[in-house]
Design a protein around this motif. Sequence first.
Motif, short mmCIF file in Angstrom:
data_model
loop_
_atom_site.label_atom_id
_atom_site.label_comp_id
_atom_site.label_asym_id
_atom_site.label_seq_id
_atom_site.Cartn_x
_atom_site.Cartn_y
_atom_site.Cartn_z
N PRO A 157 2.13 8.47 -12.19
CA PRO A 157 1.16 7.62 -12.88
C PRO A 157 1.69 6.89 -14.11
N GLU A 158 2.82 7.33 -14.67
CA GLU A 158 3.39 6.65 -15.84
C GLU A 158 4.56 5.74 -15.46
N LEU A 159 4.89 5.66 -14.18
CA LEU A 159 5.98 4.80 -13.73
C LEU A 159 5.55 3.34 -13.80
N ALA B 93 -2.48 -3.77 -7.90
CA ALA B 93 -2.23 -4.15 -9.28
C ALA B 93 -3.49 -4.10 -10.13
N THR B 94 -4.64 -4.37 -9.53
CA THR B 94 -5.91 -4.30 -10.26
C THR B 94 -6.32 -2.85 -10.52
N HIS B 95 -6.03 -1.98 -9.56
CA HIS B 95 -6.50 -0.59 -9.61
C HIS B 95 -5.59 0.31 -10.43
N LYS B 96 -4.29 0.07 -10.38
CA LYS B 96 -3.33 0.96 -11.04
C LYS B 96 -2.81 0.28 -12.32
N PRO B 97 -3.00 0.93 -13.47
CA PRO B 97 -2.74 0.25 -14.75
C PRO B 97 -1.29 -0.14 -15.00
N HIS B 98 -0.34 0.53 -14.36
CA HIS B 98 1.07 0.23 -14.63
C HIS B 98 1.74 -0.56 -13.50
N VAL B 99 0.95 -1.15 -12.61
CA VAL B 99 1.51 -1.95 -11.51
C VAL B 99 1.39 -3.43 -11.86
N HIS B 100 2.51 -4.14 -11.76
CA HIS B 100 2.59 -5.56 -12.04
C HIS B 100 3.01 -6.32 -10.77
N ILE B 101 2.94 -7.64 -10.84
CA ILE B 101 3.35 -8.49 -9.72
C ILE B 101 4.31 -9.55 -10.25
N ASP B 102 5.46 -9.73 -9.59
CA ASP B 102 6.28 -10.89 -9.93
C ASP B 102 6.07 -11.97 -8.85
N LEU B 103 6.32 -13.21 -9.25
CA LEU B 103 5.97 -14.37 -8.42
C LEU B 103 7.18 -15.01 -7.78
N SER C 17 -6.84 -14.71 -14.27
CA SER C 17 -8.00 -13.98 -14.78
C SER C 17 -7.71 -12.49 -14.90
N LEU C 18 -8.09 -11.70 -13.90
CA LEU C 18 -8.00 -10.25 -14.00
C LEU C 18 -6.59 -9.72 -14.25
N LEU C 19 -5.59 -10.39 -13.68
CA LEU C 19 -4.22 -9.89 -13.78
C LEU C 19 -3.36 -10.72 -14.72
N GLN C 20 -3.96 -11.44 -15.63
CA GLN C 20 -3.19 -12.34 -16.49
C GLN C 20 -2.18 -11.61 -17.37
N ASP C 21 -2.38 -10.32 -17.61
CA ASP C 21 -1.44 -9.55 -18.41
C ASP C 21 -0.43 -8.77 -17.55
N LYS C 22 -0.48 -8.97 -16.24
CA LYS C 22 0.34 -8.15 -15.34
C LYS C 22 1.12 -8.98 -14.31
N MET D 267 0.82 -1.21 0.00
CA MET D 267 0.00 0.00 0.00
C MET D 267 0.85 1.26 0.00
N LEU D 268 2.09 1.17 0.47
CA LEU D 268 3.00 2.32 0.40
C LEU D 268 3.40 2.59 -1.06
N VAL D 269 3.48 1.52 -1.85
CA VAL D 269 3.80 1.68 -3.27
C VAL D 269 2.59 2.21 -4.03
N ASP D 270 1.38 1.99 -3.51
CA ASP D 270 0.20 2.56 -4.13
C ASP D 270 0.31 4.08 -4.20
N ASP D 271 0.85 4.69 -3.16
CA ASP D 271 1.07 6.15 -3.20
C ASP D 271 2.02 6.53 -4.33
N VAL D 272 3.05 5.74 -4.54
CA VAL D 272 4.01 6.01 -5.61
C VAL D 272 3.30 5.92 -6.97
N ALA D 273 2.43 4.92 -7.12
CA ALA D 273 1.70 4.75 -8.38
C ALA D 273 0.76 5.92 -8.65
N VAL D 274 0.24 6.53 -7.59
CA VAL D 274 -0.62 7.72 -7.74
C VAL D 274 0.21 8.93 -8.13
N ASP D 275 1.33 9.13 -7.45
CA ASP D 275 2.13 10.34 -7.64
C ASP D 275 2.99 10.28 -8.91
#
Length: 292
Positions: free
Chosen positions: A192-194, A213-223, A241-246, A182-190
């Motif tokens: 937005p193209e990162l 990752a669902t809410h912010k278009p440029h946030v991905h997850i590695d496994l 499903s929802l995050l199959q491209d991320k 959730m701390l990175v969510d702030d970074v994704a807001v501030d």
Amino acid sequence: MTPDIDALVAIDVHTHAEISAQGHASLPHDLLAASEKYFKAHGHRQPTIPEMAAYYRERRMAAVVFTVDAEHATGHPPIPNEEVAQACAEHADTLIPFASVDPWRGRAAARTARRLVEEHGVRGFKFHPSLQGFAPNDPLAYPLYEVIEELGVPALFHTGQTGIGAGVPGGGGIRLKYSDPMLVDDVAVDFPELRIILAHPSFPWQDEALAVATHKPHVHIDLSGWSPKYFPPQLVRYANSLLQDKVLFGSDYPVITPDRWLADFAELDVKPEVRRKILKDNAARLLGLVKD
């Protein structure tokens, strides 16, 4: 030269350069020992970057390679980013260099990041907030993010639990709270193209990571960092499903090998078309190895 995407089995977006050509370790001994114990990787050999290239080339895989600059918090000098970049450039058919710049370096960090991309071919940046001792949404890091966003390369953030410092009194001074996604969510807001990668299944904040990752278009997850057989069910469901491209394949090599990771991943109920996306297509697009 860049990796031949069509010929690759997979792209591992999370591997560590743990030792320099001169034998300098990436972490202080006590923290490295704690990590090895946590991952049950006692006595695992720390490969050099050329050895990593041979290992991945043999498996027809590409790998993102990085170290972590946490000198401010640990007092331990990092493996030079320039060395990582040069070694990867010598094996550009299989290795992709990321850098790590300590946010505590302030505006000097931003200048360093620009130089590493423009002069050394670095393709992204790794942050480990708990190890580096900073909250991702602390304004001290914002000049660095601004440059990374401008350069159009990804920023990969460790999230969740870490084996580094596990079992050491006081966790070796490492504060887990800094790796809350959730701390990175702030970074994704501030910024937005990162392009952002949340590394690892984010225990104990898995639902938060999925939400970001669902809410912010440029946030991905590695496994990376977990065997797939231990993935939380909701992570598998969203990846399918929802995050199959991320969602991106990452191992955490050398403490977890891609051989083990892929063998366990093969047992998951993942759609064939999604499996290919996770293993290489999503990473190839994010890293600019193919046109989006």
